[in-house]
Write a protein that holds these residues in place. Structure first.
Motif, short mmCIF file in Angstrom:
data_model
loop_
_atom_site.label_atom_id
_atom_site.label_comp_id
_atom_site.label_asym_id
_atom_site.label_seq_id
_atom_site.Cartn_x
_atom_site.Cartn_y
_atom_site.Cartn_z
N GLN A 36 0.79 -1.22 0.00
CA GLN A 36 0.00 0.00 0.00
C GLN A 36 0.83 1.27 0.00
O GLN A 36 0.35 2.33 -0.36
N ASP A 37 2.09 1.17 0.49
CA ASP A 37 2.92 2.35 0.57
C ASP A 37 2.25 3.44 1.41
O ASP A 37 1.97 4.54 0.92
N TRP A 38 1.98 3.11 2.62
CA TRP A 38 1.30 4.04 3.52
C TRP A 38 2.07 5.34 3.70
O TRP A 38 3.26 5.31 4.00
N PRO A 39 1.39 6.45 3.55
CA PRO A 39 2.05 7.73 3.82
C PRO A 39 2.19 7.97 5.32
O PRO A 39 1.20 7.85 6.05
N VAL A 40 3.39 8.29 5.77
CA VAL A 40 3.66 8.46 7.19
C VAL A 40 4.23 9.85 7.47
O VAL A 40 5.08 10.34 6.72
N VAL A 41 3.75 10.46 8.53
CA VAL A 41 4.27 11.75 8.96
C VAL A 41 5.01 11.58 10.27
O VAL A 41 4.48 10.98 11.21
N ILE A 42 6.21 12.10 10.33
CA ILE A 42 7.00 12.02 11.55
C ILE A 42 7.13 13.40 12.17
O ILE A 42 7.58 14.34 11.52
N VAL A 43 6.73 13.51 13.42
CA VAL A 43 6.83 14.78 14.12
C VAL A 43 7.96 14.71 15.14
O VAL A 43 7.96 13.83 16.01
N ALA A 62 -2.25 11.56 4.91
CA ALA A 62 -1.57 10.63 5.80
C ALA A 62 -2.50 10.19 6.92
O ALA A 62 -3.25 10.99 7.47
N SER A 63 -2.48 8.91 7.21
CA SER A 63 -3.32 8.42 8.30
C SER A 63 -2.47 7.79 9.40
O SER A 63 -2.98 7.33 10.41
N ILE A 64 -1.16 7.75 9.19
CA ILE A 64 -0.26 7.22 10.20
C ILE A 64 0.72 8.31 10.62
O ILE A 64 1.36 8.94 9.78
N GLY A 65 0.81 8.54 11.91
CA GLY A 65 1.70 9.56 12.43
C GLY A 65 2.65 9.00 13.47
O GLY A 65 2.30 8.09 14.21
N VAL A 66 3.86 9.53 13.49
CA VAL A 66 4.85 9.10 14.47
C VAL A 66 5.24 10.29 15.34
O VAL A 66 5.56 11.36 14.82
N ILE A 67 5.17 10.10 16.63
CA ILE A 67 5.55 11.16 17.56
C ILE A 67 6.91 10.86 18.15
O ILE A 67 7.08 9.90 18.90
N ALA A 68 7.88 11.66 17.78
CA ALA A 68 9.25 11.48 18.28
C ALA A 68 9.72 12.78 18.93
O ALA A 68 10.87 13.18 18.78
N THR A 69 8.81 13.40 19.62
CA THR A 69 9.10 14.67 20.28
C THR A 69 9.41 14.42 21.75
O THR A 69 9.25 13.30 22.23
N PRO A 70 9.84 15.45 22.47
CA PRO A 70 9.94 15.29 23.93
C PRO A 70 8.56 15.03 24.52
O PRO A 70 7.55 15.37 23.91
N ALA A 71 8.54 14.42 25.68
CA ALA A 71 7.27 14.06 26.31
C ALA A 71 6.37 15.26 26.51
O ALA A 71 5.14 15.16 26.38
N CYS A 98 -0.16 15.04 19.46
CA CYS A 98 -1.13 13.97 19.26
C CYS A 98 -2.51 14.54 18.95
O CYS A 98 -3.18 14.10 18.00
N ASP A 99 -2.94 15.51 19.73
CA ASP A 99 -4.26 16.10 19.51
C ASP A 99 -4.37 16.68 18.11
O ASP A 99 -5.40 16.52 17.44
N ARG A 100 -3.32 17.33 17.66
CA ARG A 100 -3.36 17.94 16.33
C ARG A 100 -3.35 16.87 15.24
O ARG A 100 -4.01 17.02 14.21
N LEU A 131 -0.65 8.77 26.11
CA LEU A 131 -1.47 9.64 25.27
C LEU A 131 -2.95 9.38 25.47
O LEU A 131 -3.38 8.24 25.64
N THR A 132 -3.70 10.45 25.44
CA THR A 132 -5.15 10.34 25.51
C THR A 132 -5.72 10.60 24.12
O THR A 132 -5.47 11.66 23.54
N VAL A 133 -6.44 9.64 23.61
CA VAL A 133 -7.00 9.79 22.27
C VAL A 133 -8.46 9.38 22.27
O VAL A 133 -8.89 8.59 23.12
N PRO A 134 -9.22 9.91 21.33
CA PRO A 134 -10.63 9.51 21.23
C PRO A 134 -10.73 8.07 20.72
O PRO A 134 -9.78 7.53 20.17
#
Lengths: 242, 242
Positions: free
Chosen positions: B93-100, B157-166, B173-175, B192-195
């Motif tokens: 599928q070649d999923w589009p990924v965003v890294i923050v 993109a529907s997949i996100g990676v969080i590599a930020t400070p805590a 995440c909320d954004r 993380l709190t998510v819906p």
DNA sequence: CAGACTTTGTGCGATCATTCACAAGCGTTC
DNA sequence: GAACGCTTGTGAATGATCGCACAAAGTCTG
């Protein structure tokens, strides 16, 4: 979990803390630390569970494996509980850790485990790249791969981290084990073969992404569904604390 | 494992692949790829299981969830099985990924998921550090945190990676969630709190080390024991292949 | 073509993990 | 000091995962 038990009769007789519980203790520890810093003196299992993102019954059962450190009708004293968990997971021990492979990942690890005092001390950074050798990262000098055995012996390190390319992982692993390392954290995407008595944990970034992708695909296939995954988490009420 | 189910009745009716199995499919996929490149055309469940470091019965049961792709008395055709697993985990599928967060960790991830074609494509690198913004890493330009929503929308993109400070993790995440991301890989040491409907996987380097430290301590306490952990792995016979 | 051999696919019981539900215990109030 | 309300700790039910063991189903040999 993650993982096939790995407890002998003898160890089970003394402690017998389930693997699943052990995997959560670090989370409790971190959250409790944060609570302590916020001046919170006492928490109920419900409050703590919510912040940790787990069921409160599970949390209580987890804690009950360590002992009876709560007070009925009141809750848990944050400081006391924190101390007990820290003792259980060997937080105060300052385990010497050797990291092999100082690429981006090794770097990130060095900074992470090195700065925050999480009960670890980076005593060795090893790489085969001569450009890296000699540099100082997070206060530790990078040594050549040839010195791996020396570095381990110098500090009696028993925990090793493999952050090398997959092609080098098994060879590095063998040398770690031969040098007396009995716990290995493997970031290379390869399956390691180790003798009995050596504990290996694997963290694979690619695998994690693929698991997410799978769920994502499932969601896409079940188009006409409302709720797809119910991996929810705490609600509000944690801004109050952290 | 890692994780509480997260399957609805509806999804269960269509596919029903256990979480534990899903978590292993990427491993099988990687090993099979390696076998294919080595020119191996067929494997038995025993051979494959050994290389993957799992029980052969477990492997067969895992594969049986995908369908009957083996031949009794013979084994599995490597290429065919690989294709089936790839299809199941959405490899093509070649999923589009965003890294923050483009620190060392984000960098490592970008290089990892970006170069090796593992079924992902890094479509966005986001950071708040103005020194990083504008740089090109792994062929992708780093964009400012303010453009997070734009970047996600641009590539759906529907997949996100969080590599930020805590400290930044929950806000990011909320954004991400608000922008339509439904799968998140979190490297920050925070809960993380998510819906509902959003899938979060957590990878915590510190936690992993602490789990190792715990076992290490257990081992130290049970001094007079012989076998401590029995998390062993494959024996020999994998040099033949990879 | 029959019989021996190999390997898959799976039913079943054992083990481990999670959740419910409640008794036991503690503090507080009247 | 007795009664009430709250929270822990845990027995028991449920559910998930694992691994054994074997029948079903194929290949190979003579």
């Amino acid at each position: 979990m993650p993982s096939p038990a790995g407890v002998t009769d003898l160890r089970k007789s003394t402690h017998a803390i389930p693997d699943a519980t052990v995997a959560r203790l670090p989370i409790y520890h971190r959250v409790l630390t944060s609570l302590l810093e916020s001046g919170v003196e006492s928490v109920s299992s419900h409050e703590l569970a919510e912040v940790c993102g787990v069921n409160s019954a599970k949390l209580r059962k987890d804690l009950s494996h360590l002992g009876s450190y709560g007070t009925r009708g009141v809750g848990y004293r944050v400081e006391y509980l924190l101390f007990q968990i820290a003792r259980e997971i060997g937080y105060a021990q300052d385990w010497p850790v050797v990291i092999v492979g100082v690429g981006n990942l090794g770097n990130a690890l060095a900074g992470y485990a090195g700065s925050a005092d999480r009960g670890f001390r980076i005593v060795g950074l090893i790489d085969s790249d001569s450009d890296l050798v000699g540099q100082t990262i997070a206060g530790v000098e990078v040594r050549d791969l040839a010195e791996l055995e020396t570095v381990i012996a110098e500090h009696s390190a028993s925990i090793g981290v493999i952050a090398t390319p997959a092609s080098a992982a098994q060879a590095v692993c063998d040398r770690l084990v031969a040098s007396g390392v009995t716990s290995i954290l493997n970031f290379a995407p390869s399956v390691l073969t180790v003798p009995q008595g050596v504990d290996v944990r694997k963290v694979d970034l690619g695998t994690e992404l693929q698991i997410l992708a799978f769920h994502q695909q499932q969601r896409a296939e079940g188009l006409r569904t409302r709720k797809t995954s119910k991996r929810t988490s705490p609600s509000t009420a944690l801004e109050n604390i952290s």
